[in-house]
Scaffold this motif. Structure first.
Motif, PDB file in Angstrom:
ATOM      1  N   LEU A  27      51.108  56.214  10.417  1.00 36.86           N
ATOM      2  CA  LEU A  27      52.126  56.145   9.355  1.00 36.86           C
ATOM      3  C   LEU A  27      51.605  55.428   8.113  1.00 36.86           C
ATOM      4  CD1 LEU A  27      55.262  55.269  11.540  1.00 36.86           C
ATOM      5  CD2 LEU A  27      54.610  57.515  10.639  1.00 36.86           C
ATOM      6  N   GLY A  28      50.495  54.741   8.262  1.00 41.22           N
ATOM      7  CA  GLY A  28      49.889  54.106   7.103  1.00 41.22           C
ATOM      8  C   GLY A  28      50.538  52.809   6.653  1.00 41.22           C
ATOM      9  N   ARG A  29      51.247  52.177   7.552  1.00 39.63           N
ATOM     10  CA  ARG A  29      51.779  50.839   7.208  1.00 39.63           C
ATOM     11  C   ARG A  29      51.993  50.036   8.483  1.00 39.63           C
ATOM     12  NH1 ARG A  29      56.349  53.960   6.980  1.00 39.63           N
ATOM     13  NH2 ARG A  29      57.773  53.254   8.608  1.00 39.63           N
ATOM     14  N   PRO A  30      51.943  48.691   8.350  1.00 39.61           N
ATOM     15  CA  PRO A  30      52.010  47.867   9.557  1.00 39.61           C
ATOM     16  C   PRO A  30      53.387  47.895  10.200  1.00 39.61           C
ATOM     17  CG  PRO A  30      51.997  46.483   7.596  1.00 39.61           C
ATOM     18  CD  PRO A  30      51.779  47.898   7.128  1.00 39.61           C
ATOM     19  N   SER A  31      53.405  47.653  11.485  1.00 39.16           N
ATOM     20  CA  SER A  31      54.673  47.534  12.211  1.00 39.16           C
ATOM     21  C   SER A  31      55.386  46.268  11.788  1.00 39.16           C
ATOM     22  CB  SER A  31      54.368  47.461  13.715  1.00 39.16           C
ATOM     23  OG  SER A  31      55.461  46.893  14.409  1.00 39.16           O
ATOM     24  N   PRO A  32      56.727  46.323  11.651  1.00 42.35           N
ATOM     25  CA  PRO A  32      57.465  45.090  11.363  1.00 42.35           C
ATOM     26  C   PRO A  32      57.690  44.213  12.593  1.00 42.35           C
ATOM     27  CG  PRO A  32      58.976  46.956  11.438  1.00 42.35           C
ATOM     28  CD  PRO A  32      57.585  47.519  11.645  1.00 42.35           C
ATOM     29  N   SER A  33      57.277  44.669  13.761  1.00 38.82           N
ATOM     30  CA  SER A  33      57.483  43.860  14.971  1.00 38.82           C
ATOM     31  C   SER A  33      56.662  42.588  14.916  1.00 38.82           C
ATOM     32  CB  SER A  33      57.069  44.666  16.202  1.00 38.82           C
ATOM     33  OG  SER A  33      56.782  43.804  17.297  1.00 38.82           O
ATOM     34  N   ARG A  34      57.309  41.446  15.194  1.00 39.86           N
ATOM     35  CA  ARG A  34      56.587  40.161  15.205  1.00 39.86           C
ATOM     36  C   ARG A  34      55.510  40.171  16.291  1.00 39.86           C
ATOM     37  NH1 ARG A  34      58.651  38.095  10.441  1.00 39.86           N
ATOM     38  NH2 ARG A  34      60.725  37.220  10.633  1.00 39.86           N
ATOM     39  N   VAL A  35      55.855  40.722  17.455  1.00 42.32           N
ATOM     40  CA  VAL A  35      54.902  40.714  18.566  1.00 42.32           C
ATOM     41  C   VAL A  35      53.712  41.616  18.250  1.00 42.32           C
ATOM     42  CG1 VAL A  35      54.573  41.365  20.987  1.00 42.32           C
ATOM     43  CG2 VAL A  35      56.600  40.068  20.315  1.00 42.32           C
ATOM     44  N   VAL A  36      53.980  42.782  17.667  1.00 42.41           N
ATOM     45  CA  VAL A  36      52.864  43.665  17.307  1.00 42.41           C
ATOM     46  C   VAL A  36      51.983  42.977  16.267  1.00 42.41           C
ATOM     47  CG1 VAL A  36      52.230  45.877  16.264  1.00 42.41           C
ATOM     48  CG2 VAL A  36      54.120  45.764  17.900  1.00 42.41           C
ATOM     49  N   GLN A  37      52.599  42.290  15.317  1.00 43.20           N
ATOM     50  CA  GLN A  37      51.805  41.574  14.316  1.00 43.20           C
ATOM     51  C   GLN A  37      50.970  40.461  14.956  1.00 43.20           C
ATOM     52  OE1 GLN A  37      54.602  40.298  11.287  1.00 43.20           O
ATOM     53  NE2 GLN A  37      55.141  42.395  10.759  1.00 43.20           N
TER      54      GLN A  37
ATOM     55  N   LEU B  51      53.755  45.597  28.229  1.00 38.97           N
ATOM     56  CA  LEU B  51      53.738  45.163  26.833  1.00 38.97           C
ATOM     57  C   LEU B  51      52.441  45.540  26.120  1.00 38.97           C
ATOM     58  CD1 LEU B  51      55.031  43.651  24.470  1.00 38.97           C
ATOM     59  CD2 LEU B  51      54.105  41.530  25.414  1.00 38.97           C
ATOM     60  N   ASP B  52      51.312  45.323  26.766  1.00 36.99           N
ATOM     61  CA  ASP B  52      50.048  45.591  26.079  1.00 36.99           C
ATOM     62  C   ASP B  52      49.894  47.070  25.730  1.00 36.99           C
ATOM     63  OD1 ASP B  52      49.328  42.927  26.088  1.00 36.99           O
ATOM     64  OD2 ASP B  52      48.365  43.048  28.047  1.00 36.99           O
ATOM     65  N   LYS B  53      50.294  47.936  26.661  1.00 36.35           N
ATOM     66  CA  LYS B  53      50.210  49.378  26.366  1.00 36.35           C
ATOM     67  C   LYS B  53      51.129  49.751  25.212  1.00 36.35           C
ATOM     68  CE  LYS B  53      48.736  51.194  30.843  1.00 36.35           C
ATOM     69  NZ  LYS B  53      49.093  52.045  31.996  1.00 36.35           N
ATOM     70  N   LEU B  54      52.274  49.106  25.169  1.00 32.00           N
ATOM     71  CA  LEU B  54      53.222  49.419  24.108  1.00 32.00           C
ATOM     72  C   LEU B  54      52.696  48.929  22.748  1.00 32.00           C
ATOM     73  CD1 LEU B  54      55.888  50.862  23.990  1.00 32.00           C
ATOM     74  CD2 LEU B  54      57.035  48.655  24.098  1.00 32.00           C
ATOM     75  N   VAL B  55      52.124  47.734  22.733  1.00 33.08           N
ATOM     76  CA  VAL B  55      51.553  47.209  21.485  1.00 33.08           C
ATOM     77  C   VAL B  55      50.447  48.150  20.990  1.00 33.08           C
ATOM     78  CG1 VAL B  55      50.198  45.335  20.465  1.00 33.08           C
ATOM     79  CG2 VAL B  55      52.167  44.797  21.920  1.00 33.08           C
ATOM     80  N   SER B  56      49.593  48.587  21.898  1.00 38.35           N
ATOM     81  CA  SER B  56      48.527  49.520  21.501  1.00 38.35           C
ATOM     82  C   SER B  56      49.120  50.788  20.896  1.00 38.35           C
ATOM     83  CB  SER B  56      47.675  49.919  22.710  1.00 38.35           C
ATOM     84  OG  SER B  56      47.069  48.800  23.266  1.00 38.35           O
ATOM     85  N   THR B  57      50.200  51.266  21.484  1.00 37.23           N
ATOM     86  CA  THR B  57      50.858  52.477  20.989  1.00 37.23           C
ATOM     87  C   THR B  57      51.398  52.259  19.575  1.00 37.23           C
ATOM     88  OG1 THR B  57      51.442  53.161  23.225  1.00 37.23           O
ATOM     89  CG2 THR B  57      52.756  54.083  21.430  1.00 37.23           C
ATOM     90  N   SER B  58      52.002  51.092  19.362  1.00 38.37           N
ATOM     91  CA  SER B  58      52.582  50.835  18.042  1.00 38.37           C
ATOM     92  C   SER B  58      51.511  50.614  16.987  1.00 38.37           C
ATOM     93  CB  SER B  58      53.527  49.635  18.116  1.00 38.37           C
ATOM     94  OG  SER B  58      54.667  49.996  18.874  1.00 38.37           O
ATOM     95  N   VAL B  59      50.394  50.017  17.387  1.00 37.17           N
ATOM     96  CA  VAL B  59      49.276  49.866  16.450  1.00 37.17           C
ATOM     97  C   VAL B  59      48.744  51.255  16.084  1.00 37.17           C
ATOM     98  CG1 VAL B  59      46.891  49.059  16.242  1.00 37.17           C
ATOM     99  CG2 VAL B  59      48.646  47.547  17.223  1.00 37.17           C
ATOM    100  N   TRP B  60      48.618  52.097  17.075  1.00 37.08           N
ATOM    101  CA  TRP B  60      48.150  53.472  16.860  1.00 37.08           C
ATOM    102  C   TRP B  60      49.122  54.219  15.926  1.00 37.08           C
ATOM    103  CZ3 TRP B  60      51.042  57.716  18.520  1.00 37.08           C
ATOM    104  CH2 TRP B  60      50.419  58.964  18.433  1.00 37.08           C
ATOM    105  N   MET B  61      50.413  54.085  16.189  1.00 34.02           N
ATOM    106  CA  MET B  61      51.401  54.785  15.355  1.00 34.02           C
ATOM    107  C   MET B  61      51.411  54.218  13.935  1.00 34.02           C
ATOM    108  SD  MET B  61      53.532  57.148  14.803  1.00 34.02           S
ATOM    109  CE  MET B  61      54.227  57.940  16.252  1.00 34.02           C
TER     110      MET B  61
ATOM    111  N   ALA C  11      62.532  45.843  17.651  1.00 35.40           N
ATOM    112  CA  ALA C  11      61.242  46.312  18.154  1.00 35.40           C
ATOM    113  C   ALA C  11      61.180  46.130  19.669  1.00 35.40           C
ATOM    114  CB  ALA C  11      60.107  45.533  17.506  1.00 35.40           C
ATOM    115  N   THR C  12      60.756  47.173  20.357  1.00 39.05           N
ATOM    116  CA  THR C  12      60.691  47.108  21.819  1.00 39.05           C
ATOM    117  C   THR C  12      59.779  45.975  22.281  1.00 39.05           C
ATOM    118  OG1 THR C  12      60.920  49.514  21.750  1.00 39.05           O
ATOM    119  CG2 THR C  12      60.425  48.534  23.878  1.00 39.05           C
ATOM    120  N   GLU C  13      58.711  45.743  21.540  1.00 42.17           N
ATOM    121  CA  GLU C  13      57.776  44.677  21.931  1.00 42.17           C
ATOM    122  C   GLU C  13      58.432  43.299  21.876  1.00 42.17           C
ATOM    123  OE1 GLU C  13      57.158  47.115  19.807  1.00 42.17           O
ATOM    124  OE2 GLU C  13      55.248  48.079  20.332  1.00 42.17           O
ATOM    125  N   ASP C  14      59.248  43.063  20.835  1.00 43.08           N
ATOM    126  CA  ASP C  14      59.911  41.765  20.720  1.00 43.08           C
ATOM    127  C   ASP C  14      60.922  41.588  21.865  1.00 43.08           C
ATOM    128  OD1 ASP C  14      58.439  42.004  18.395  1.00 43.08           O
ATOM    129  OD2 ASP C  14      60.067  41.475  17.035  1.00 43.08           O
TER     130      ASP C  14
END
Lengths: 310, 310
Positions: B297-307, B283-293, B264-267
């Motif tokens: 997609l209808g499922r949580p990101s596996p990234s630890r940082v996004v979580q 980082l914050d913009k990227l996390v927002s993007t992954s939350v949005w994505m 994960a790019t965030e990690d």
């Protein structure tokens, strides 16, 4: 369990040949479970961890049951535990009363727990940092006089949810105070999982510069931000050879909201096995144990390796 | 988003001052999604990634739509994409037809994809390793003549689900063949995520010994066994300064069962930010993007940082 890939074992100059894993699942892991786990399950968990080859397993805690109801059965657990030859089972001890109970239960090693920050000392120990050191002083002194080994946990070494960044000098001073009490081992904790490898190396260098022998230092990483294994590699490169981990990644800290997930022992083992670093712990047995425990707890393990192999 | 901890930035001697992240989410990530993602979502994803500061974003693929239906809209996507100045948008190209389409779309950089193992070459490319190199030769040659940069992916560099361990010499030879075609960059892939840091260092040393400039080498790790960031640290210590990662950890490989989750790019960013290594990515913009994505997609990101932050 699916077939396990067996990549090359290729080492790294200067890493320790052998690492002792301090398995903290039964205490640090389980104490964060909201539902109380049956004593029989705890005993089987401890047996399975020893069967997998662990030689250092944190068994339980004599913190007052009002604070950690999950481990209220500490006395009964230690009475019923099949203590294997060659395996140490440290228990957490907060004060003189806890030490009395630990001695009565015949433990060989205790662990105390300090904080690198004022705020967490007050939240976790209900007193200031200096008051907590004063509280532990007679405990350590008596434990050592009784021939016990004493591990000192130091929390919030790389960041604190209330105080933010924690100056390295403050952490090293807190570590020095605990070791000056006569502790035999120091576990440096990244309680909220924010550390990165440069910080790890800088802190270890400062501890060493202060005269703390890195042979006595363990690292205790949380994988909250996915950094635990990279930080472990950094610590190994500094010569650390004791690493805390929790089977299946059980645990966290109930008093620090953003603290999730100890480093999973399986993920650590994958790295150490690949590096050719000896641990004596069998990965497949450990994965089976974590799958079994996940079934008992009713939710999957957060360990990447358990997810991949389990 | 919860408050972000800001630990000390503490570097590490000898690491690169700056790392270029090759963001592979829109291609390597999305191509593994079973449900087709709307073109509008893909375009917004690409815009958000550029807004976050990415300068190298793998946009899509000209592999035949029968193989990767998710990216069947490559031509339309490139026509509608707002290509930012200073941002490169490489596209995957398997053959001469793909190159024709890429040139017509005005791309500046393509990527080809080889395998370190025979079995995966046959599964992924439907031909032998040497046949695949022969197929790519005229593609690379013409692309270079047209002034394009050419990235070569090399898969299964540290283990293969069918062949098991892959000898380093075999990997380095396959890498040499691709670079000899005239490729400008080599991305060394741990497609199934089994590598450990000693392997990474050994392979990079062999590539360097073979005359491949590590300035031209990227690393592409999967986090299947939780090793991606420790392996990245090892690669940085060897001087590598291009790292592939996928926003939110999107992706895997549809033809390799045990391959889950790109780094994960965030990690990665958490580690690089902490080490004081510059990336230009927020980082914050990227996390927002992954939350949005993740919502799309209808499922949580596996990234630890996004979580942790999302």
């Amino acid at each position: 369990m699916s077939a396990r890939q067996l990549p090359d074992q290729i080492g790294w100059d200067g890493l320790p040949e052998r690492v002792t894993i301090c398995e903290v699942g039964p205490r640090d892991g389980l104490q964060n479970e909201s539902g109380v786990v049956d004593l029989a399950v705890k005993l089987e968990f401890l047996d399975r961890l020893a069967d997998a080859g662990h030689t250092l397993i944190e068994a339980t805690s004599f913190v007052h049951p009002a604070w950690v109801p999950q481990l209220a059965d500490a006395q009964e657990l230690l009475a019923k535990l099949d203590r294997r030859p060659g395996v140490r089972y440290p228990v957490l001890v907060p004060n003189a009363t806890g030490l009395d109970r630990a001695l009565a239960a015949g433990v060989e090693q205790i662990a105390i727990f300090g904080s690198a920050t004022e705020t967490f000392a007050r939240k976790n120990l209900n007193r200031s940092r200096s008051e907590s050191v004063a509280m532990f002083a007679p405990v350590v002194s008596r434990a050592r006089a009784e021939g016990l080994a004493v591990r000192a946990y130091l929390s919030m070494c790389f960041g604190d949810p209330w105080e933010g960044r924690v100056p390295l000098r403050q952490v090293a001073d807190a570590a020095g105070e605990l070791m000056a009490l006569g502790c035999t081992e120091l576990s440096v904790g990244d309680t909220i999982g924010v550390a990165t490898p440069g910080q790890v190396r800088a802190l270890l260098a400062m501890l060493s510069g202060d005269g703390i022998d890195l042979d006595q230092v363990a690292v205790h990483f949380h994988d909250t931000y996915g950094q635990a294994l990279a930080n472990t590699l950094a610590a190994l490169q500094c010569g650390v050879h004791i690493v805390d981990a929790s089977a299946g990644g059980l645990g966290g800290c109930p008093y620090a909201e953003s603290a999730t997930g100890n480093l999973a022992t399986e993920d650590l083992l994958w790295q150490l096995d690949g590096l050719g670093v000896q641990t004596g712990v069998d990965l497949d047995k450990l994965v089976s144990t974590s799958v079994w425990m996940a079934e008992r707890l009713g939710r999957p393990s957060p360990s990447r390796v358990v997810q991949a192999l389990g």
